[in-house]
Design a protein around this motif. Structure first.
Motif, PDB file in Angstrom:
ATOM      1  N   SER A 138      10.659 -48.208  71.660  1.00 19.41           N
ATOM      2  CA  SER A 138      11.206 -46.939  72.116  1.00 19.41           C
ATOM      3  C   SER A 138      12.499 -46.587  71.387  1.00 19.41           C
ATOM      4  N   GLN A 193      12.296 -40.500  69.060  1.00 17.02           N
ATOM      5  CA  GLN A 193      11.914 -39.434  68.129  1.00 17.02           C
ATOM      6  C   GLN A 193      12.795 -38.188  68.251  1.00 17.02           C
ATOM      7  N   ALA A 197      15.813 -38.589  66.135  1.00 14.51           N
ATOM      8  CA  ALA A 197      15.501 -38.505  64.708  1.00 14.51           C
ATOM      9  C   ALA A 197      15.335 -37.052  64.290  1.00 14.51           C
ATOM     10  N   VAL A 198      14.654 -36.274  65.125  1.00  9.89           N
ATOM     11  CA  VAL A 198      14.449 -34.854  64.812  1.00  9.89           C
ATOM     12  C   VAL A 198      15.781 -34.113  64.802  1.00  9.89           C
ATOM     13  N   TRP A 213      13.007 -28.498  72.355  1.00  7.35           N
ATOM     14  CA  TRP A 213      13.558 -29.822  72.083  1.00  7.35           C
ATOM     15  C   TRP A 213      14.102 -30.440  73.375  1.00  7.35           C
ATOM     16  N   TRP A 266      11.344 -31.550  75.531  1.00  5.99           N
ATOM     17  CA  TRP A 266      10.750 -32.750  74.954  1.00  5.99           C
ATOM     18  C   TRP A 266      11.563 -33.984  75.362  1.00  5.99           C
ATOM     19  N   ARG A 271      10.197 -37.026  77.716  1.00  7.89           N
ATOM     20  CA  ARG A 271      10.177 -38.394  77.205  1.00  7.89           C
ATOM     21  C   ARG A 271      11.004 -39.316  78.090  1.00  7.89           C
TER      22      ARG A 271
END
Lengths: 151, 100
Positions: free
Chosen positions: A24, A28, A31-32, A105, A108, A112
């Motif tokens: 984990s 992500q 990173a984005v 975003w 998201w 998550r």
């Protein structure tokens, strides 16, 4: 990929919690965010307003018409430099998309961190409305009356 | 092909989870990639929602794959253009008259 996360603790029961932690990380969304930040920084430093820094849009070069994305680099550059009206002048659609993408975003990140499954799909007509407005924007910015929307 | 079949065993919560519609990448490649391939991706992204919400799960999954394929095509095409442009720039030593 995100769907497999809930199954991880079961699969990795024997090696201990370490593999779960590595799986984990890095998240992500981070990173984005880093990628988006690097792109914005690069575009703000290497100005697309000066010629020769970036290739000309291939669609514009071949057809002579603006594509829906023409001016988005200059709009991004102006946004980073807090010239919002100038950014809108280069590409209204790109500027409108920025808060929408930011909202996606954030959603998201929330999904998550709560480890819920894939997001429910938005009402289909919303997406078609988005596509229709994009196509209208594309056509109008190439017409004489739509000069304000041209980059 | 598998139209009309109840796709994967529905879990206790009803229909299968929706496939990713790739809407974000479709928009990003439309706005940032200067090539109309992103629009094709956007069309398929919208089809994912429409098909899935009318219960056509197999076709929605297919549209999802197509949406993904087209934003990848858009990125690859843009990268190719950038590489060619870089090559031109290097071979002309930066003395390119850019028809901005």
């Amino acid at each position: 990929m995100p769907m497999s996360i809930p199954a991880e603790p079961v699969l990795d029961a024997s090696p201990g919690p370490h593999r779960f932690a590595r799986r984990s990380w890095p998240p992500q969304p981070l990173a984005v965010l880093a990628l988006a930040g690097s792109v914005a920084t690069y575009v703000s430093l290497v100005s697309p307003l000066a010629p020769g820094h970036y290739p000309t849009c291939p669609f514009l070069m071949v057809t002579g018409w603006y594509c829906p994305g023409c001016g988005s680099l200059r709009a991004l550059h102006e946004l980073v430099h807090r010239e919002i009206w100038s950014a809108i002048g280069y590409n209204l659609f790109a500027v409108v998309m920025v808060p929408l993408l930011a909202y996606w975003w954030l959603r998201w990140v929330r999904r998550r961190s709560l480890a819920t499954g894939p997001a429910p799909l938005a009402a289909a007509w919303l997406g078609w409305l988005l596509l229709a407005s994009l196509v209208v924007f594309w056509i109008v910015r190439n017409l004489p009356i739509g000069a304000a929307l041209a980059p | 092909m598998s139209y009309g079949y109840p796709a994967p065993p529905p879990g206790p919560y009803g229909p299968p989870p929706p496939p990713p519609n790739h809407m974000v990448m479709a928009i990003l490649t439309t706005v940032a990639c200067c090539l109309p391939f992103g629009i094709v991706s956007l069309v398929y992204a919208n089809k994912v929602n429409t098909l899935w919400q009318t219960g056509r799960y197999a076709e929605a999954a297919e549209a999802s794959n197509n949406a993904k394929t087209w934003w990848i095509v858009s990125i690859v095409a843009t990268a190719a253009v950038a590489i060619v442009w870089l090559g031109v720039l290097i071979s002309f030593g930066g003395r390119v008259a850019n028809p901005y």
